[in-house]
Scaffold this motif. Structure first.
Motif, PDB file in Angstrom:
ATOM      1  N   TYR A  69       4.601 -18.538  -3.748  1.00 24.97           N
ATOM      2  CA  TYR A  69       4.000 -17.348  -3.149  1.00 24.97           C
ATOM      3  C   TYR A  69       4.707 -16.102  -3.658  1.00 24.97           C
ATOM      4  CZ  TYR A  69       7.946 -16.813   0.119  1.00 24.97           C
ATOM      5  OH  TYR A  69       9.193 -16.630   0.671  1.00 24.97           O
ATOM      6  N   LEU A  70       3.963 -15.021  -3.726  1.00 26.72           N
ATOM      7  CA  LEU A  70       4.505 -13.711  -4.056  1.00 26.72           C
ATOM      8  C   LEU A  70       4.357 -12.812  -2.841  1.00 26.72           C
ATOM      9  CD1 LEU A  70       3.726 -14.987  -6.921  1.00 26.72           C
ATOM     10  CD2 LEU A  70       3.759 -12.617  -7.727  1.00 26.72           C
ATOM     11  N   ALA A  71       5.401 -12.094  -2.498  1.00 32.01           N
ATOM     12  CA  ALA A  71       5.381 -11.228  -1.320  1.00 32.01           C
ATOM     13  C   ALA A  71       4.588  -9.963  -1.609  1.00 32.01           C
ATOM     14  CB  ALA A  71       6.795 -10.893  -0.884  1.00 32.01           C
ATOM     15  N   SER A  72       3.871  -9.471  -0.603  1.00 34.06           N
ATOM     16  CA  SER A  72       3.118  -8.224  -0.753  1.00 34.06           C
ATOM     17  C   SER A  72       4.032  -7.011  -0.755  1.00 34.06           C
ATOM     18  CB  SER A  72       2.088  -8.099   0.374  1.00 34.06           C
ATOM     19  OG  SER A  72       2.743  -7.948   1.627  1.00 34.06           O
ATOM     20  N   GLY A  73       5.233  -7.170  -0.224  1.00 33.34           N
ATOM     21  CA  GLY A  73       6.189  -6.066  -0.163  1.00 33.34           C
ATOM     22  C   GLY A  73       6.277  -5.408   1.188  1.00 33.34           C
ATOM     23  N   THR A  74       5.322  -5.681   2.069  1.00 35.87           N
ATOM     24  CA  THR A  74       5.306  -5.115   3.419  1.00 35.87           C
ATOM     25  C   THR A  74       4.844  -6.181   4.386  1.00 35.87           C
ATOM     26  OG1 THR A  74       4.779  -2.913   2.539  1.00 35.87           O
ATOM     27  CG2 THR A  74       4.404  -3.270   4.896  1.00 35.87           C
ATOM     28  N   ALA A  75       5.501  -6.277   5.515  1.00 36.43           N
ATOM     29  CA  ALA A  75       5.115  -7.287   6.511  1.00 36.43           C
ATOM     30  C   ALA A  75       3.752  -6.945   7.098  1.00 36.43           C
ATOM     31  CB  ALA A  75       6.160  -7.364   7.613  1.00 36.43           C
ATOM     32  N   GLY A  76       2.797  -7.814   6.906  1.00 33.71           N
ATOM     33  CA  GLY A  76       1.478  -7.641   7.494  1.00 33.71           C
ATOM     34  C   GLY A  76       0.604  -6.615   6.814  1.00 33.71           C
ATOM     35  N   ASP A  77       0.953  -6.204   5.590  1.00 34.91           N
ATOM     36  CA  ASP A  77       0.130  -5.219   4.895  1.00 34.91           C
ATOM     37  C   ASP A  77       0.454  -5.232   3.409  1.00 34.91           C
ATOM     38  OD1 ASP A  77      -1.715  -3.251   4.465  1.00 34.91           O
ATOM     39  OD2 ASP A  77      -0.809  -1.784   5.828  1.00 34.91           O
ATOM     40  N   PHE A  78      -0.328  -4.467   2.641  1.00 34.74           N
ATOM     41  CA  PHE A  78      -0.029  -4.270   1.235  1.00 34.74           C
ATOM     42  C   PHE A  78       1.090  -3.245   1.086  1.00 34.74           C
ATOM     43  CE2 PHE A  78      -4.377  -5.913   0.877  1.00 34.74           C
ATOM     44  CZ  PHE A  78      -4.234  -6.800  -0.174  1.00 34.74           C
ATOM     45  N   SER A  79       1.747  -3.279  -0.054  1.00 29.48           N
ATOM     46  CA  SER A  79       2.774  -2.279  -0.344  1.00 29.48           C
ATOM     47  C   SER A  79       2.111  -0.984  -0.793  1.00 29.48           C
ATOM     48  CB  SER A  79       3.706  -2.790  -1.435  1.00 29.48           C
ATOM     49  OG  SER A  79       2.985  -2.971  -2.646  1.00 29.48           O
ATOM     50  N   ALA A  80       2.924  -0.002  -1.204  1.00 29.29           N
ATOM     51  CA  ALA A  80       2.398   1.285  -1.623  1.00 29.29           C
ATOM     52  C   ALA A  80       1.544   1.175  -2.883  1.00 29.29           C
ATOM     53  CB  ALA A  80       3.545   2.273  -1.842  1.00 29.29           C
ATOM     54  N   ASN A  81       1.796   0.190  -3.721  1.00 24.89           N
ATOM     55  CA  ASN A  81       1.036  -0.024  -4.961  1.00 24.89           C
ATOM     56  C   ASN A  81       0.408  -1.424  -4.935  1.00 24.89           C
ATOM     57  OD1 ASN A  81       1.752   2.507  -6.302  1.00 24.89           O
ATOM     58  ND2 ASN A  81       3.822   1.651  -6.367  1.00 24.89           N
ATOM     59  N   PRO A  82      -0.654  -1.602  -4.158  1.00 22.63           N
ATOM     60  CA  PRO A  82      -1.226  -2.952  -4.011  1.00 22.63           C
ATOM     61  C   PRO A  82      -1.789  -3.517  -5.301  1.00 22.63           C
ATOM     62  CG  PRO A  82      -2.671  -1.301  -3.040  1.00 22.63           C
ATOM     63  CD  PRO A  82      -1.388  -0.599  -3.375  1.00 22.63           C
ATOM     64  N   GLN A  83      -2.297  -2.635  -6.191  1.00 24.54           N
ATOM     65  CA  GLN A  83      -2.845  -3.132  -7.450  1.00 24.54           C
ATOM     66  C   GLN A  83      -1.776  -3.838  -8.271  1.00 24.54           C
ATOM     67  OE1 GLN A  83      -2.966  -0.043  -6.186  1.00 24.54           O
ATOM     68  NE2 GLN A  83      -4.675   1.156  -6.993  1.00 24.54           N
ATOM     69  N   THR A 127     -10.334  -9.336   4.149  1.00 27.39           N
ATOM     70  CA  THR A 127      -9.360  -9.016   3.109  1.00 27.39           C
ATOM     71  C   THR A 127     -10.048  -8.408   1.902  1.00 27.39           C
ATOM     72  OG1 THR A 127      -7.961 -10.847   3.848  1.00 27.39           O
ATOM     73  CG2 THR A 127      -7.539  -9.966   1.653  1.00 27.39           C
ATOM     74  N   LEU A 128     -11.194  -8.962   1.531  1.00 28.81           N
ATOM     75  CA  LEU A 128     -11.928  -8.450   0.389  1.00 28.81           C
ATOM     76  C   LEU A 128     -12.383  -7.015   0.632  1.00 28.81           C
ATOM     77  CD1 LEU A 128     -13.179  -8.875  -2.371  1.00 28.81           C
ATOM     78  CD2 LEU A 128     -15.137  -9.956  -1.263  1.00 28.81           C
ATOM     79  N   ALA A 129     -12.758  -6.692   1.865  1.00 25.06           N
ATOM     80  CA  ALA A 129     -13.179  -5.322   2.177  1.00 25.06           C
ATOM     81  C   ALA A 129     -12.042  -4.336   1.941  1.00 25.06           C
ATOM     82  CB  ALA A 129     -13.666  -5.248   3.622  1.00 25.06           C
ATOM     83  N   ARG A 130     -10.810  -4.749   2.258  1.00 22.83           N
ATOM     84  CA  ARG A 130      -9.658  -3.886   1.996  1.00 22.83           C
ATOM     85  C   ARG A 130      -9.473  -3.678   0.495  1.00 22.83           C
ATOM     86  NH1 ARG A 130      -5.233  -3.913   5.395  1.00 22.83           N
ATOM     87  NH2 ARG A 130      -4.336  -2.569   3.777  1.00 22.83           N
ATOM     88  N   ALA A 156     -10.479   5.047 -10.502  1.00 16.58           N
ATOM     89  CA  ALA A 156     -11.408   3.931 -10.724  1.00 16.58           C
ATOM     90  C   ALA A 156     -11.124   2.797  -9.732  1.00 16.58           C
ATOM     91  CB  ALA A 156     -11.278   3.417 -12.153  1.00 16.58           C
ATOM     92  N   PHE A 157     -12.187   2.146  -9.268  1.00 11.12           N
ATOM     93  CA  PHE A 157     -12.027   1.003  -8.373  1.00 11.12           C
ATOM     94  C   PHE A 157     -11.520  -0.202  -9.162  1.00 11.12           C
ATOM     95  CE2 PHE A 157     -15.092   3.499  -5.911  1.00 11.12           C
ATOM     96  CZ  PHE A 157     -14.525   3.428  -4.635  1.00 11.12           C
TER      97      PHE A 157
END
Length: 333
Positions: free
Chosen positions: A188-202, A228-231, A241-242
């Motif tokens: 697994y790779l951590a998102s960087g923030t508990a329960g959310d994406f980090s500042a640079n989710p991409q 999750t996909l909606a986020r 750009a998206f």
């Protein structure tokens, strides 16, 4: 119409069929469906012939998302085994006239997918079967397919492995890279923030993609639920750009970072320590072993005046290659 006149299962004579209807075979521990009568307005149907069994498989593939991307094998018995090599066959270099010492032998691991028995047990009154003005075969196939898909879809993601498949999210996980983790443990790779994406989710999503080795990325997919996909669909790059690329042609899936996304509602929502996103080549990493046919018994004797239709299907599943599936864990580390 008498019982003998009704369609029989492939390969069975009417007399043999009637004998089989005397009682139920073993039941699984998954599903039940209520009785159908003319009073309630619901309906029943004929026993399923071979053609309807193929229709059930088609519906399952459309409803159960993991089935559509995993490695599905047909088995003829309850037990299924698969051998996996964990290290390959070591080799060495030698001069033209030098001795060739023996190299190490490959190491094998046996994979045995946990199996369970899906069952559905709808019933209908004999009057309803005689008088119903609808396609009873289509009704029965649709009911069984929907219920089986609902149960197996959840099991392939988070099944316990006890009397049912073992989901890939219930496998052991670790943050260590390939070649270091124990066999069967997903990275697994951590998102960087508990329960959310980090500042640079991409960037985190790119790290998730690149953690999968190149050969596995050919045919890889993202797996997540709709929330999750909606986020993620709202993420933009620095130039506006998206990161989500919608499909421009019929039959071509939309992509995220160039890879298709499979919506599986059984994946968890984004929350602290949740494994809410998976990325991998599921055809190489997850196996589904199932009996070749759905078994159907028609029992007009046990519950008069109802006719029971008892459908069973043995299905198993587990992770076969722990390097082919990666997870994103919504945690700091």
């Amino acid at each position: 119409m008498s019982v003998v006149d009704r369609p029989v299962l492939a390969g069975a004579s009417p007399l043999a069929q009637n004998a089989a209807f005397a009682g139920f075979v073993r039941t699984g521990a998954t599903l039940e469906m209520k009785a159908f009568t003319g009073v309630t307005g619901d309906a029943g149907g004929f026993a399923v012939p071979r053609e309807i069994d193929a229709q059930i498989d088609t519906l399952l593939k459309g409803i159960s998302p993991i089935r559509s991307i995993a490695n599905v094998v047909k088995v003829g018995s309850a037990g299924y085994r698969k051998l996996v090599t964990t290290g390959g066959t070591p080799s060495g270099w030698a001069a033209e006239n030098a001795a060739r010492p023996e190299t190490a032998s490959p190491v094998f691991v046996e994979i045995a997918p946990p199996t369970g028995e899906l069952y559905a047990n709808p019933s209908a009154s004999q009057a309803m079967l005689d008088d119903a003005a609808f396609d009873v075969e289509e009704w029965l196939a649709g009911e069984i397919a929907m219920e089986f898909a609902k149960a197996e879809g959840a099991a392939f993601v988070s099944g316990s492995g006890v009397s049912r498949p073992k989901g890939f999210l219930t496998s052991a996980t670790a943050a260590t890279a390939d070649g270091v983790r124990a066999f069967g443990t997903l990275q697994y790779l951590a998102s960087g923030t508990a329960g959310d994406f980090s500042a640079n989710p991409q960037e985190r999503l790119i790290d998730l993609v690149q953690s999968l080795r190149g050969p596995y990325r050919q045919g890889a997919s993202f797996v997540m639920n709709a929330a999750t996909l909606a986020r993620i669909r709202k993420f933009k790059t620095t130039d506006g750009a998206f990161v989500w690329a919608p499909s421009l042609a019929a039959g071509v899936p939309a992509t995220l970072l160039g890879y298709p996304v499979v919506e599986a509602e059984d994946m968890p929502d984004i929350a602290a320590n949740a494994l809410a996103i998976a990325f991998g080549n599921f055809r190489a990493g997850y196996i589904i072993a199932e009996r070749t046919e759905t078994g159907i018994l028609r029992d007009p004797y046990s519950n008069k005046p109802f006719v029971n239709f008892y459908a069973t299907k043995r299905v198993g599943g587990c992770v076969t290659n722990s390097e082919a599936i990666k997870l994103m864990k919504f945690s700091v580390a």
